[in-house]
Design a protein around this motif. Structure first.
Motif, short mmCIF file in Angstrom:
data_model
loop_
_atom_site.label_atom_id
_atom_site.label_comp_id
_atom_site.label_asym_id
_atom_site.label_seq_id
_atom_site.Cartn_x
_atom_site.Cartn_y
_atom_site.Cartn_z
N ALA A 71 -27.17 -25.41 56.50
CA ALA A 71 -27.08 -23.94 56.59
C ALA A 71 -28.45 -23.35 56.33
O ALA A 71 -28.96 -23.39 55.21
N ASN A 79 -25.52 -19.12 53.15
CA ASN A 79 -25.80 -20.56 53.27
C ASN A 79 -25.01 -21.35 52.23
O ASN A 79 -24.42 -22.39 52.53
N VAL A 80 -25.02 -20.85 50.99
CA VAL A 80 -24.29 -21.54 49.92
C VAL A 80 -22.79 -21.53 50.22
O VAL A 80 -22.10 -22.55 50.09
N CYS A 83 -21.91 -23.97 53.06
CA CYS A 83 -21.94 -25.37 52.61
C CYS A 83 -20.70 -25.69 51.77
O CYS A 83 -20.12 -26.78 51.89
N THR A 94 -24.20 -31.77 52.70
CA THR A 94 -24.54 -30.39 53.05
C THR A 94 -25.92 -30.03 52.48
O THR A 94 -26.32 -30.53 51.44
N ALA A 96 -28.37 -26.42 51.92
CA ALA A 96 -28.45 -24.96 52.00
C ALA A 96 -29.89 -24.50 51.79
O ALA A 96 -30.56 -24.93 50.85
N VAL A 117 -22.40 -28.30 47.48
CA VAL A 117 -23.73 -28.08 48.05
C VAL A 117 -24.61 -29.22 47.56
O VAL A 117 -25.05 -29.23 46.41
#
Length: 446
Positions: A71, A79-80, A83, A94, A96, A117
């Protein structure tokens, strides 16, 4: 590998282009259809128009069997969240992109991993560290430390005073030579050199050596007359500039020039008193001269405009500044910046891509670095017991053309590798190769 990249911005599209060349199964996901269409159809990937924080969208993109979910939208919180959702829907790993340094603190690592994450990247922070490494010594284009500095990579341009010009590499010294030449950038070409190759005027040469022999490398490169950096001037008060100011050593004096008054006030609040903040136009040569440009050993251009940064560094060079650094985010301009003899070129897309690429490898890799102006990568592998790399001396390993072992770290000590070196389990081995070849050699280490 099946890889989903969320965010068709600068970092996401650069990653997608790189990884699609690797014949990976790439899905580029973005809710903005125009951004996806602008990417074009010349790359072997699937464009998927939906939000990366939509559960139904992620399911439709096939996130449940994704090996890697990345992401890299401009919004940290999205993004977080993306993920977190991807991991809970089945993605194996993942990554981020973030812009909050606090998230990277060791105490928060477990917290994010429990959320799903698995890795965080902060491109601006990585870029700032690279800038600080490159301005520590005015004669160095790129500086990279492995295992806390046990082995060091130095990239520097060959001028007339270099002692190693036009001599075949095998004639430079025997097995006790305290450095290894691992890559040569010549014009638009990058060489992983062999014994018969020679170094020519204006080549950028990449050496590996140990800390003890840095003065020796400086001598043979003909750079002993370059001044040490004490005064640094930065044009542009960006996030990279802020982080750079926080990382510079105490003995350096720094000035940051920015034409946005509110940004200058903000910088004054968050930075140390020893950093001078100046409100003004960094393109105004009279202002730069008034602020002591001629007494500055390093000039760093970090505005949001690549052309401005390149031109500002050219102007600083003409005023006698030995060390210049330009942030060049337009990848098409990197070659031009190098041909104009801009010193160090920083591109945070490439820096971020190096760190993400590391997660694709099956072998135990603790570092991957893209050499920005050279079409080459560096990787630091940890050698496992029984791996192919331990079976024969280096010269008999049959490494593919375009690959060289630059050195290793054994029990904390840096060692320059020769053809007769036998690599042992537990060694940290630094490998140099032409761009995107790392995946082809990881089987030697796994």
């Amino acid at each position: 590998m099946k890889i989903i990249i969320a965010g068709a911005g600068a970092v996401g599209t650069h990653l997608a282009k790189l990884l699609s060349r690797e014949k990976q199964d790439i899905i580029l996901m973005d809710e903005n259809e125009e951004r996806l269409n602008a990417f074009g159809s010349n790359f072997d990937l699937m464009a998927f128009n939906d939000s990366p924080t939509s559960v139904s969208g992620l399911k439709e993109a096939g996130v449940e069997d994704a090996d890697l979910f990345i992401a890299v939208t401009p919004d940290e919180s999205r993004n977080v969240t993306a993920c977190l959702l991807a991991a809970n829907l089945g993605a194996q790993k993942t990554v981020a992109r973030i812009d909050n340094y606090e998230y990277l603190l060791p105490k928060n690592k477990d917290f994010f991993q429990k959320l799903g994450v698995h890795s965080l990247i902060y491109p601006e922070m990585l870029a700032a560290k690279e800038i600080v490494a490159s301005i520590r010594m005015s004669w160095v284009r790129q500086w990279w430390e492995f295992c806390g500095g046990a082995l060091i990579l130095i990239g520097t341009k060959m001028r007339e005073k270099a002692e190693i010009l036009n001599i075949p590499l095998h004639q430079l010294g025997g097995p006790d030579l305290p450095y290894h030449i691992v890559a040569i950038k010549r014009g638009n070409e990058t060489l992983i050199p062999r014994g018969d190759d020679v170094i020519k005027l204006h080549d950028i040469v990449y050496f590996t050596t140990t800390r003890k022999y840095i003065p020796y490398v400086r001598k043979v490169a003909g750079k002993e007359d370059y001044p040490d950096v004490r005064n640094v001037m930065i044009m542009g008060g960006s996030r990279i500039a802020t982080r750079t100011a926080q990382y510079i050593p105490d003995y350096m004096q720094m000035k940051i020039i920015d034409n946005d008054l509110s940004r200058c006030n903000r910088l004054s609040e968050i930075l140390d008193d020893r950093i001078m903040i100046i409100n003004g136009d960094g393109r105004d040569m009279d202002l730069l001269l008034e602020e002591g440009l001629k007494n500055t050993e390093a000039f760093v251009a970090l505005t949001g405009n690549s052309e401005t940064n390149i031109l500002a560094c050219l102007a600083a060079k003409r005023m006698g500044v030995r060390k210049t650094v330009a942030e060049v985010e337009n990848i098409d301009y990197i070659g031009m910046a190098e041909s104009l003899d801009i010193g160090t070129v920083i591109n945070k897309k490439m820096i971020a891509a190096s760190h993400i690429y590391q997660m694709m490898l099956d072998a135990d890799v603790s570092n991957v670095k893209c050499l920005t102006v050279a079409n080459a990568d560096v990787a630091e592998f940890t050698v496992k017991a029984g791996s192919k790399i331990t079976k024969h001396p280096v010269k008999d390993l049959g490494m593919p053309k375009g690959v060289t072992i630059g050195g290793l770290i054994r029990q904390g000590e840096g060692v320059v590798v020769t053809g007769n070196t036998l690599i042992q389990p537990g060694d940290h081995v630094v490998v140099f190769c032409l761009s995107m070849m790392i995946k082809k050699i990881e089987h030697y280490f796994s």
